[in-house]
Design an enzyme around this catalytic site. Structure first.
Site, PDB file in Angstrom:
ATOM      1  N   ASP A 185      33.869  27.435  45.804  1.00 32.01           N
ATOM      2  CA  ASP A 185      34.734  27.992  46.840  1.00 32.01           C
ATOM      3  C   ASP A 185      35.972  28.556  46.149  1.00 32.01           C
ATOM      4  OD1 ASP A 185      36.805  28.232  48.756  1.00 32.01           O
ATOM      5  OD2 ASP A 185      35.813  26.782  50.067  1.00 32.01           O
ATOM      6  N   HIS A 227      40.158  42.473  51.812  1.00 29.14           N
ATOM      7  CA  HIS A 227      40.377  42.912  53.205  1.00 29.14           C
ATOM      8  C   HIS A 227      40.010  41.823  54.221  1.00 29.14           C
ATOM      9  CE1 HIS A 227      36.003  43.694  53.131  1.00 29.14           C
ATOM     10  NE2 HIS A 227      36.092  43.436  54.413  1.00 29.14           N
TER      11      HIS A 227
END
Ligand code: SAM
Length: 350
Positions: free
Chosen positions: A236, A255
């Site tokens: 992660d 984004h």
């Protein structure tokens, strides 16, 4: 009174019909019209209807609409009309062609279309409409919305894979990268982008770093010729250690997240990087006035927690972590690219 030609609002009229055209493409893809027409060069209406298991009347309307949109051709063969794929459809819409956009098209149909049918609520509330569209709350967009069901996960990965294969080469060749030996593609998904980088740069190895649920599916997306310069690491990127590399790739990652979340990731990257390390950002770059391209601004309406940014906004975000912009490339493909280099914090010449 007569209306002069200039008075006809062509752009508004094409927007009125835009959603029907999108849905025609999605439906033809979902019903495998392009695959069916690829398997034998051309077919009559009845043959197509039989193969896609649909009514003749409905198939006729779908095929005629697809012809009008330039997705199919209808020609006369021995007194009967037959349908066939246009060159573009053969290249980009047949599901197993190397540059197929099929995965992304199905994602648009199954995931994005339901979200956009709740756009009014999305705008009123300023939040993602995932719960309204799919009946399930999503706290974590990837883990909850995309990866909790295998079928949805594969569809999402397929969508990423298809865009990466179409744009990957342009991103990989945007800059001279021969001084880098090891790269890490952060959120590199199926590895499609990584393979384009190793193909373009013979001296480069690439580690694909992504969530465990994604990495466990990697074999599903392996290209025919495997490349031992591409490897995979699960983790992660907000919580775990990142692999060491001298070039980090962030393709369509920034984004998706707010500035606050990105500071967590970017400060980790900054710590991993010695002076001279590179960071390659690939996104759709908004122009500085936030007017174009509308593709980026339309995507932002799905109201994820992230946002679309201009090159100056990316620069400001990355400069806070010691990365200086060196080059920018507008590829004219689906994604642009910017190369940053980690500066020596003791070097005061900047
Ligand atoms: N870079 C790929 C490309 O351009 O085709 C995929 C972009 S996709 C929009 C975002 C990727 O980030 C997904 O593959 C997703 O699994 C990955 N991702 C999201 N959150 C992550 C996390 N916390 N740690 C690692 N990977 C993550």
């Amino acid at each position: 009174t007569e209306c002069s030609r200039q008075d006809i609002p062509h752009s508004i009229i094409s927007l009125l019909d835009g959603f029907k055209a999108s849905k025609t493409l999605f439906t033809a893809s979902k019903l495998k019209v392009f695959d069916v027409l690829n398997s034998s060069n051309s077919q009559t209406l009845e043959e197509v209807a039989g193969q896609i298991n649909a009514s003749v009347l409905g198939t006729e309307r779908l095929l005629e609409a697809a012809v009008s949109l330039g997705l199919l051709e209808r020609v006369k063969q021995q007194n009967t009309s037959v349908y066939r794929n246009t060159e573009q459809a053969s290249r980009f819409l047949v599901s197993d062609s190397p540059e197929s956009l099929n995965g992304y098209i199905l994602h648009c149909n199954d995931m994005v279309w339901p979200l956009f049918s709740h756009l009014e609520n999305a705008v009123r509330e300023g939040t993602s409409q995932h719960e309204r569209a799919f009946g399930k709350k999503n706290e974590e967009v990837f883990q909850d919305a995309y990866y909790s069901k295998d079928e949805v996960k594969i569809r999402f990965m397929d969508a990423m894979h298809s865009i990466a294969r179409v744009t990957g080469k342009d991103v990989a060749t945007a800059f001279e990268l021969s001084s880098y030996k090891t790269a890490c593609d952060i959120g590199g998904c199926t590895g499609a982008m990584a393979y384009e980088f190793t193909k373009a740069h013979p001296g480069l190895s690439v580690i694909v770093f992504d969530l465990p649920q994604v990495i466990e599916m990697r074999r599903h997306f392996q290209p025919k010729e495997t490349d031992d310069r591409v490897s995979f690491v699960a983790g992660d990127f907000f919580k775990d250690d990142l692999p060491k590399a001298d070039l980090y790739i962030l393709a369509r990652i920034l984004h998706d997240w707010s500035d606050e979340k990105l500071h967590v990731l970017l400060s980790k990257l900054s710590k991993m990087c010695t002076p001279g390390c590179g960071l390659l950002v690939s996104e759709i770059f908004l122009d500085e006035e936030r007017k174009r391209p509308s593709r980026a601004l339309l995507q932002a309406l799905s109201m994820t927690e992230g946002k679309q940014r201009s090159p100056t906004e990316y620069r400001d975000l990355l400069e806070k972590h010691g990365f200086t912009p060196k080059h920018i490339k507008h590829t004219d493909n689906l994604l642009d690219a910017m190369l940053f280099v980690k500066e020596d914090p003791n070097d005061k010449r900047t």
